[in-house]
Write a protein that holds these residues in place. Structure first.
Motif, PDB file in Angstrom:
ATOM      1  N   ASP A 198       0.800  -1.066  -0.092  1.00  0.00           N
ATOM      2  CA  ASP A 198      -0.091  -0.021  -0.049  1.00  0.00           C
ATOM      3  C   ASP A 198       1.008   1.305   0.127  1.00  0.00           C
ATOM      4  OD1 ASP A 198      -1.605   2.280   0.499  1.00  0.00           O
ATOM      5  OD2 ASP A 198      -2.888   1.065   1.780  1.00  0.00           O
ATOM      6  N   SER A 199       0.929   2.024  -0.977  1.00  0.00           N
ATOM      7  CA  SER A 199       1.652   3.228  -1.282  1.00  0.00           C
ATOM      8  C   SER A 199       1.118   4.387  -1.113  1.00  0.00           C
ATOM      9  CB  SER A 199       2.238   3.153  -2.894  1.00  0.00           C
ATOM     10  OG  SER A 199       1.224   3.662  -3.568  1.00  0.00           O
ATOM     11  N   SER A 200      -0.097   4.657  -0.255  1.00  0.00           N
ATOM     12  CA  SER A 200      -0.652   5.566  -0.073  1.00  0.00           C
ATOM     13  C   SER A 200       0.304   6.733   0.860  1.00  0.00           C
ATOM     14  CB  SER A 200      -1.929   5.482   0.931  1.00  0.00           C
ATOM     15  OG  SER A 200      -2.837   4.439   0.259  1.00  0.00           O
ATOM     16  N   SER A 201       0.867   6.277   1.756  1.00  0.00           N
ATOM     17  CA  SER A 201       1.851   7.202   2.360  1.00  0.00           C
ATOM     18  C   SER A 201       3.288   6.829   2.014  1.00  0.00           C
ATOM     19  CB  SER A 201       1.494   7.242   3.951  1.00  0.00           C
ATOM     20  OG  SER A 201       1.641   5.562   4.314  1.00  0.00           O
ATOM     21  N   LEU A 202       3.605   6.326   1.096  1.00  0.00           N
ATOM     22  CA  LEU A 202       4.927   6.020   0.639  1.00  0.00           C
ATOM     23  C   LEU A 202       5.478   7.204  -0.462  1.00  0.00           C
ATOM     24  CD1 LEU A 202       5.399   2.237   0.701  1.00  0.00           C
ATOM     25  CD2 LEU A 202       5.642   3.704   2.494  1.00  0.00           C
ATOM     26  N   THR A 203       6.691   7.440  -0.705  1.00  0.00           N
ATOM     27  CA  THR A 203       7.236   8.105  -1.871  1.00  0.00           C
ATOM     28  C   THR A 203       7.513   7.009  -2.938  1.00  0.00           C
ATOM     29  OG1 THR A 203       9.358   7.870  -1.218  1.00  0.00           O
ATOM     30  CG2 THR A 203       8.076   9.822  -0.279  1.00  0.00           C
ATOM     31  N   ILE A 204       7.892   7.645  -4.073  1.00  0.00           N
ATOM     32  CA  ILE A 204       8.160   6.449  -5.190  1.00  0.00           C
ATOM     33  C   ILE A 204       9.360   6.037  -4.741  1.00  0.00           C
ATOM     34  CG2 ILE A 204       8.859   6.468  -7.470  1.00  0.00           C
ATOM     35  CD1 ILE A 204       6.895   8.869  -8.122  1.00  0.00           C
ATOM     36  N   ASP A 205      10.166   6.625  -4.088  1.00  0.00           N
ATOM     37  CA  ASP A 205      11.729   6.088  -3.737  1.00  0.00           C
ATOM     38  C   ASP A 205      11.170   4.651  -2.964  1.00  0.00           C
ATOM     39  OD1 ASP A 205      13.043   7.169  -5.310  1.00  0.00           O
ATOM     40  OD2 ASP A 205      14.028   8.742  -4.123  1.00  0.00           O
ATOM     41  N   GLN A 206      10.383   5.022  -1.799  1.00  0.00           N
ATOM     42  CA  GLN A 206      10.413   3.913  -0.862  1.00  0.00           C
ATOM     43  C   GLN A 206       9.682   2.864  -1.200  1.00  0.00           C
ATOM     44  OE1 GLN A 206       8.125   6.718   1.769  1.00  0.00           O
ATOM     45  NE2 GLN A 206       9.568   6.816   3.265  1.00  0.00           N
ATOM     46  N   THR A 207       8.924   3.219  -2.363  1.00  0.00           N
ATOM     47  CA  THR A 207       8.013   1.903  -2.955  1.00  0.00           C
ATOM     48  C   THR A 207       9.119   1.162  -3.868  1.00  0.00           C
ATOM     49  OG1 THR A 207       6.175   3.600  -3.023  1.00  0.00           O
ATOM     50  CG2 THR A 207       5.685   1.508  -4.260  1.00  0.00           C
ATOM     51  N   VAL A 208       9.755   1.959  -4.528  1.00  0.00           N
ATOM     52  CA  VAL A 208      10.803   1.242  -5.456  1.00  0.00           C
ATOM     53  C   VAL A 208      11.714   0.102  -4.693  1.00  0.00           C
ATOM     54  CG1 VAL A 208      12.830   1.611  -7.037  1.00  0.00           C
ATOM     55  CG2 VAL A 208      10.686   2.883  -7.206  1.00  0.00           C
ATOM     56  N   ASN A 209      12.037   0.987  -3.394  1.00  0.00           N
ATOM     57  CA  ASN A 209      13.254   0.368  -2.505  1.00  0.00           C
ATOM     58  C   ASN A 209      12.548  -1.017  -1.837  1.00  0.00           C
ATOM     59  OD1 ASN A 209      15.277   1.953  -3.409  1.00  0.00           O
ATOM     60  ND2 ASN A 209      14.975   3.539  -1.616  1.00  0.00           N
ATOM     61  N   GLN A 210      11.415  -0.881  -1.620  1.00  0.00           N
ATOM     62  CA  GLN A 210      10.614  -2.014  -1.057  1.00  0.00           C
ATOM     63  C   GLN A 210      10.619  -3.219  -1.994  1.00  0.00           C
ATOM     64  OE1 GLN A 210       8.905  -2.946   2.267  1.00  0.00           O
ATOM     65  NE2 GLN A 210       9.515  -4.469   1.124  1.00  0.00           N
ATOM     66  N   VAL A 211      10.462  -2.981  -3.312  1.00  0.00           N
ATOM     67  CA  VAL A 211      10.230  -3.905  -4.295  1.00  0.00           C
ATOM     68  C   VAL A 211      11.572  -4.364  -4.337  1.00  0.00           C
ATOM     69  CG1 VAL A 211       9.549  -4.607  -6.805  1.00  0.00           C
ATOM     70  CG2 VAL A 211       8.265  -2.794  -5.383  1.00  0.00           C
ATOM     71  N   LEU A 212      12.772  -3.784  -4.578  1.00  0.00           N
ATOM     72  CA  LEU A 212      14.101  -4.171  -4.729  1.00  0.00           C
ATOM     73  C   LEU A 212      14.440  -5.157  -3.587  1.00  0.00           C
ATOM     74  CD1 LEU A 212      15.602  -1.250  -6.293  1.00  0.00           C
ATOM     75  CD2 LEU A 212      15.133  -3.190  -7.550  1.00  0.00           C
ATOM     76  N   ALA A 213      14.201  -4.632  -2.508  1.00  0.00           N
ATOM     77  CA  ALA A 213      14.446  -5.338  -1.238  1.00  0.00           C
ATOM     78  C   ALA A 213      13.876  -6.753  -1.393  1.00  0.00           C
ATOM     79  CB  ALA A 213      13.991  -4.509  -0.026  1.00  0.00           C
ATOM     80  N   TRP A 214      12.511  -6.863  -1.772  1.00  0.00           N
ATOM     81  CA  TRP A 214      11.776  -8.262  -1.682  1.00  0.00           C
ATOM     82  C   TRP A 214      12.629  -8.946  -2.663  1.00  0.00           C
ATOM     83  CZ3 TRP A 214       6.230  -5.669  -1.724  1.00  0.00           C
ATOM     84  CH2 TRP A 214       5.760  -5.774  -0.241  1.00  0.00           C
ATOM     85  N   TYR A 215      12.764  -8.448  -3.773  1.00  0.00           N
ATOM     86  CA  TYR A 215      13.541  -9.194  -5.040  1.00  0.00           C
ATOM     87  C   TYR A 215      14.699  -9.825  -4.548  1.00  0.00           C
ATOM     88  CZ  TYR A 215      15.141 -10.523  -9.566  1.00  0.00           C
ATOM     89  OH  TYR A 215      15.774 -11.191 -10.523  1.00  0.00           O
ATOM     90  N   LYS A 216      15.424  -9.137  -3.872  1.00  0.00           N
ATOM     91  CA  LYS A 216      16.651  -9.503  -3.077  1.00  0.00           C
ATOM     92  C   LYS A 216      16.453 -10.732  -2.369  1.00  0.00           C
ATOM     93  CE  LYS A 216      19.824  -5.826  -2.662  1.00  0.00           C
ATOM     94  NZ  LYS A 216      20.182  -4.844  -1.604  1.00  0.00           N
ATOM     95  N   THR A 217      15.203 -10.698  -1.494  1.00  0.00           N
ATOM     96  CA  THR A 217      14.973 -11.989  -0.735  1.00  0.00           C
ATOM     97  C   THR A 217      14.888 -13.068  -1.349  1.00  0.00           C
ATOM     98  OG1 THR A 217      12.937 -11.471  -0.383  1.00  0.00           O
ATOM     99  CG2 THR A 217      14.622 -10.358   1.253  1.00  0.00           C
ATOM    100  N   VAL A 218      13.804 -12.829  -2.590  1.00  0.00           N
ATOM    101  CA  VAL A 218      13.461 -14.151  -3.509  1.00  0.00           C
ATOM    102  C   VAL A 218      14.703 -14.571  -4.545  1.00  0.00           C
ATOM    103  CG1 VAL A 218      11.261 -13.784  -2.871  1.00  0.00           C
ATOM    104  CG2 VAL A 218      12.155 -12.957  -5.087  1.00  0.00           C
ATOM    105  N   ASN A 219      15.447 -13.661  -4.480  1.00  0.00           N
ATOM    106  CA  ASN A 219      16.557 -13.846  -5.601  1.00  0.00           C
ATOM    107  C   ASN A 219      17.909 -14.594  -5.214  1.00  0.00           C
ATOM    108  OD1 ASN A 219      17.181 -14.040  -8.698  1.00  0.00           O
ATOM    109  ND2 ASN A 219      18.121 -12.162  -8.322  1.00  0.00           N
ATOM    110  N   ARG A 220      17.746 -15.045  -4.092  1.00  0.00           N
ATOM    111  CA  ARG A 220      19.087 -15.636  -3.394  1.00  0.00           C
ATOM    112  C   ARG A 220      19.506 -16.840  -4.310  1.00  0.00           C
ATOM    113  NH1 ARG A 220      20.080 -12.755   1.477  1.00  0.00           N
ATOM    114  NH2 ARG A 220      18.416 -11.984   2.438  1.00  0.00           N
TER     115      ARG A 220
END
Ligand code: DC
Length: 220
Positions: A198-220
């Motif tokens: 839910d990005s209602s109270s997130l900036t674009i940077d914060q949203t992008v970083n969350q997706v990248l962080a998730w990707y890192k965890t599944v792409n080990r």
């Protein structure tokens, strides 16, 4: 089994999917598929050719024959630069109508699947994780309240010098959500294995970083 990684970012209109998906793609050096643009291009051309939007075979034929060129952030259709034109509200509304037609969705299937190429793909839309790439490496469902999305769209339009009414925008968004969620085929809904963001109270940077962080965890 296709080993090429795919990150799917689905969600309602104006949730910021496009911006977030293209930034994630850029950051990983992946290709980017804006599947909504395919429905918008179909709608744009159908309107231009004065087709009845409910004439499923004709609209599907047109969708199957689309030859858009995606280059350097621009979209060219039949030699015309339609990048901004397909973002018009009227085209978005028409897109959500043609997207409810099974034959149109079928006609756009191959081109979407074909976008999966090395080194990887970030795909945004409504059914990327649920239908087109069910085996995606990471599935994100990006949401935001109708108010937050209306505010973002208002700001985008203002940047282009267009003054819109925020209440009308919110009403249009709700109407489009309703149509996208209630249609029988590929309705807008998170895949069961999607991560909800839910990005209602997130900036674009914060949203992008969350997706990248998730990707890192599944792409080990
Ligand atoms: O994401 P967008 O607003 O550009 O999408 C335009 C319309 O296309 C939207 O009303 C829903 C439809 N769409 C779809 O049905 N499936 C997709 N994968 C992407 C978009």
């Amino acid at each position: 089994m296709n080993k090429i990684p795919v990150i799917t970012i689905d969600g309602p209109t104006a949730s910021g999917k496009g911006t977030v998906a293209s930034r994630v793609a850029q950051s990983l050096g992946f290709h980017y598929l804006d599947s909504g643009a395919l429905y918008r291009l179909t709608a744009y051309k159908a309107l231009k050719n004065h087709l009845d939007l409910a004439d499923e075979p004709s609209v599907a034929r047109l969708a199957a024959a689309l030859k858009p060129i995606f280059k350097e952030g621009k979209i060219i259709l039949d030699g015309e630069n339609v990048t901004d034109k397909i973002r018009a509200e009227a085209v978005g509304i028409a897109a959500s109508k043609v997207a409810a037609l099974g034959a149109v969705r079928e006609a756009l299937l191959e081109v979407q699947k074909g976008a999966r190429s090395e080194p990887g793909l970030v795909a945004d839309g409504r059914d990327m994780g649920s239908v087109i790439f069910p085996d995606a490496t990471l599935k994100v469902f990006l949401t935001a309240s109708a108010e937050a999305r209306a505010q973002r769209r208002f700001n985008q339009l203002k940047e282009k010098g267009i003054i819109a009414n925020i209440d009308t925008l919110a009403q249009d968004l709700r109407e489009r959500d309703r149509r996208d969620m209630q249609r029988a085929l590929s309705p807008l809904a998170p895949a069961p294995d999607a991560k909800i963001l839910d990005s209602s109270s997130l900036t674009i940077d914060q949203t992008v970083n969350q997706v990248l962080a998730w990707y890192k965890t599944v792409n080990r």
